[in-house]
Design a protein around this motif. Structure first.
Motif, mmCIF file in Angstrom:
data_model
loop_
_atom_site.group_PDB
_atom_site.id
_atom_site.type_symbol
_atom_site.label_atom_id
_atom_site.label_comp_id
_atom_site.label_asym_id
_atom_site.label_seq_id
_atom_site.Cartn_x
_atom_site.Cartn_y
_atom_site.Cartn_z
ATOM 1 N N GLY A 25 0.786 -1.423 -0.096
ATOM 2 C CA GLY A 25 0.001 0.061 -0.100
ATOM 3 C C GLY A 25 0.790 1.307 0.051
ATOM 4 N N ASN A 26 2.214 1.117 0.156
ATOM 5 C CA ASN A 26 3.135 2.248 0.298
ATOM 6 C C ASN A 26 4.078 2.339 -0.587
ATOM 7 N N GLY A 27 4.145 1.342 -1.459
ATOM 8 C CA GLY A 27 5.127 1.175 -2.437
ATOM 9 C C GLY A 27 6.545 0.838 -1.923
ATOM 10 N N MET A 28 7.768 1.504 -2.403
ATOM 11 C CA MET A 28 9.042 1.482 -1.847
ATOM 12 C C MET A 28 9.132 2.174 -0.794
ATOM 13 N N VAL A 29 9.709 1.999 0.358
ATOM 14 C CA VAL A 29 10.025 2.900 1.710
ATOM 15 C C VAL A 29 11.372 2.572 1.942
ATOM 16 N N GLU A 30 12.025 3.766 2.205
ATOM 17 C CA GLU A 30 13.471 3.835 2.902
ATOM 18 C C GLU A 30 13.351 3.516 4.157
ATOM 19 N N THR A 31 14.049 2.426 4.561
ATOM 20 C CA THR A 31 14.190 1.728 6.114
ATOM 21 C C THR A 31 15.656 1.748 6.504
ATOM 22 N N ILE A 32 15.796 1.693 7.866
ATOM 23 C CA ILE A 32 17.284 1.525 8.237
ATOM 24 C C ILE A 32 17.604 0.319 8.461
ATOM 25 N N LYS A 33 18.843 -0.268 7.498
ATOM 26 C CA LYS A 33 19.101 -1.530 7.571
ATOM 27 C C LYS A 33 20.139 -1.689 8.802
ATOM 28 N N SER A 34 21.039 -0.580 9.121
ATOM 29 C CA SER A 34 21.997 -0.850 10.087
ATOM 30 C C SER A 34 22.320 0.563 10.550
ATOM 31 N N ILE A 35 22.575 0.794 11.805
ATOM 32 C CA ILE A 35 23.147 1.913 12.582
ATOM 33 C C ILE A 35 24.572 1.799 13.185
ATOM 34 N N SER A 36 25.241 0.760 12.717
ATOM 35 C CA SER A 36 26.555 0.437 13.543
ATOM 36 C C SER A 36 27.551 1.264 13.265
ATOM 37 N N ASN A 37 27.400 2.118 11.981
ATOM 38 C CA ASN A 37 28.620 3.132 11.860
ATOM 39 C C ASN A 37 28.198 4.535 12.126
ATOM 40 N N ILE A 38 26.917 4.757 12.949
ATOM 41 C CA ILE A 38 26.445 6.154 13.148
ATOM 42 C C ILE A 38 27.461 6.733 13.898
ATOM 43 N N LYS A 39 27.681 8.159 13.413
ATOM 44 C CA LYS A 39 28.630 9.144 14.010
ATOM 45 C C LYS A 39 27.996 10.509 13.793
ATOM 46 N N ILE A 40 28.201 11.318 14.804
ATOM 47 C CA ILE A 40 27.827 12.742 14.492
ATOM 48 C C ILE A 40 29.031 13.401 13.553
ATOM 49 N N THR A 41 28.574 14.524 12.825
ATOM 50 C CA THR A 41 29.496 15.199 11.819
ATOM 51 C C THR A 41 29.778 16.561 12.535
ATOM 52 N N PRO A 42 30.610 17.162 11.812
ATOM 53 C CA PRO A 42 31.093 18.574 12.321
ATOM 54 C C PRO A 42 29.630 19.429 11.977
ATOM 55 N N ILE A 43 28.847 19.106 11.182
ATOM 56 C CA ILE A 43 27.635 19.961 10.799
ATOM 57 C C ILE A 43 26.871 19.680 12.049
ATOM 58 N N GLY A 44 26.643 18.680 12.588
ATOM 59 C CA GLY A 44 25.845 18.031 13.769
ATOM 60 C C GLY A 44 26.154 18.841 14.933
ATOM 61 N N ILE A 45 27.737 18.996 15.067
ATOM 62 C CA ILE A 45 28.106 19.692 16.318
ATOM 63 C C ILE A 45 27.824 21.225 16.269
ATOM 64 N N GLU A 46 28.116 21.584 15.076
ATOM 65 C CA GLU A 46 27.781 23.225 14.810
ATOM 66 C C GLU A 46 26.200 23.353 15.227
ATOM 67 N N TYR A 47 25.412 22.265 14.899
ATOM 68 C CA TYR A 47 24.027 22.515 15.342
ATOM 69 C C TYR A 47 23.898 22.387 16.638
ATOM 70 N N LEU A 48 24.538 21.503 17.561
ATOM 71 C CA LEU A 48 24.385 21.566 18.866
ATOM 72 C C LEU A 48 24.867 22.900 19.507
ATOM 73 N N GLU A 49 25.981 23.425 19.022
ATOM 74 C CA GLU A 49 26.616 24.778 19.509
ATOM 75 C C GLU A 49 25.807 25.731 19.123
ATOM 76 N N ASN A 50 25.170 25.790 18.110
ATOM 77 C CA ASN A 50 24.474 27.296 17.904
ATOM 78 C C ASN A 50 23.001 27.301 17.983
ATOM 79 N N ASN A 51 22.387 26.147 18.595
ATOM 80 C CA ASN A 51 20.904 26.168 18.626
ATOM 81 C C ASN A 51 20.403 26.171 20.272
ATOM 82 N N ASN A 52 20.400 27.326 20.667
ATOM 83 C CA ASN A 52 20.056 27.665 22.026
ATOM 84 C C ASN A 52 18.655 27.189 22.298
ATOM 85 N N MET A 53 17.530 27.062 21.585
ATOM 86 C CA MET A 53 16.262 26.883 21.772
ATOM 87 C C MET A 53 16.141 25.330 21.988
ATOM 88 N N MET A 54 17.128 24.622 21.182
ATOM 89 C CA MET A 54 16.988 23.263 21.464
ATOM 90 C C MET A 54 17.678 22.932 22.847
#
Length: 108
Positions: free
Chosen positions: A71-100
């Protein structure tokens, strides 16, 4: 913001992943999949959040596949998160987002 709000969860995950990088430890799957999160979050919402975080380059290392869902066709789903890491962009998001940061403090 509510505990199940998209931006609150993104900040929570980024904060955790940044702590893992700084401590030199591998992120725990149960933490990434929000098993110990202070609100009940369904798996499809978690997958949506993680996939969009990777698309926005806040994180990397998630392997996804497209699977047929009746009923939904092809759906993107997570196969693995074993190599997950934060990126410098993610770190910058943390540092610059006071509301969060304020929203994250409400989770504690």
């Amino acid at each position: 913001m509510a505990k199940d709000d998209y931006f609150t969860i993104v900040y929570y995950l980024l904060k955790y992943l940044y702590a893992c990088v700084k401590e030199g430890i591998k992120p725990r799957e149960d933490m990434i999949m929000l098993k110990e999160y202070p609100a009940d979050i369904n798996e499809s919402y978690i997958q949506y959040i993680l996939i969009t975080m990777q698309e926005n380059e806040y994180i990397k290392g998630i392997d996804t596949i497209n699977v047929p869902i009746l009923g939904n066709g092809m759906v993107e789903t997570i196969k693995s998160i074993s190599n997950i890491k934060i990126t410098p962009i993610g770190i910058e998001y943390l540092e610059n987002n006071n509301m969060m940061h304020k929203a994250y403090d409400t989770l504690k």
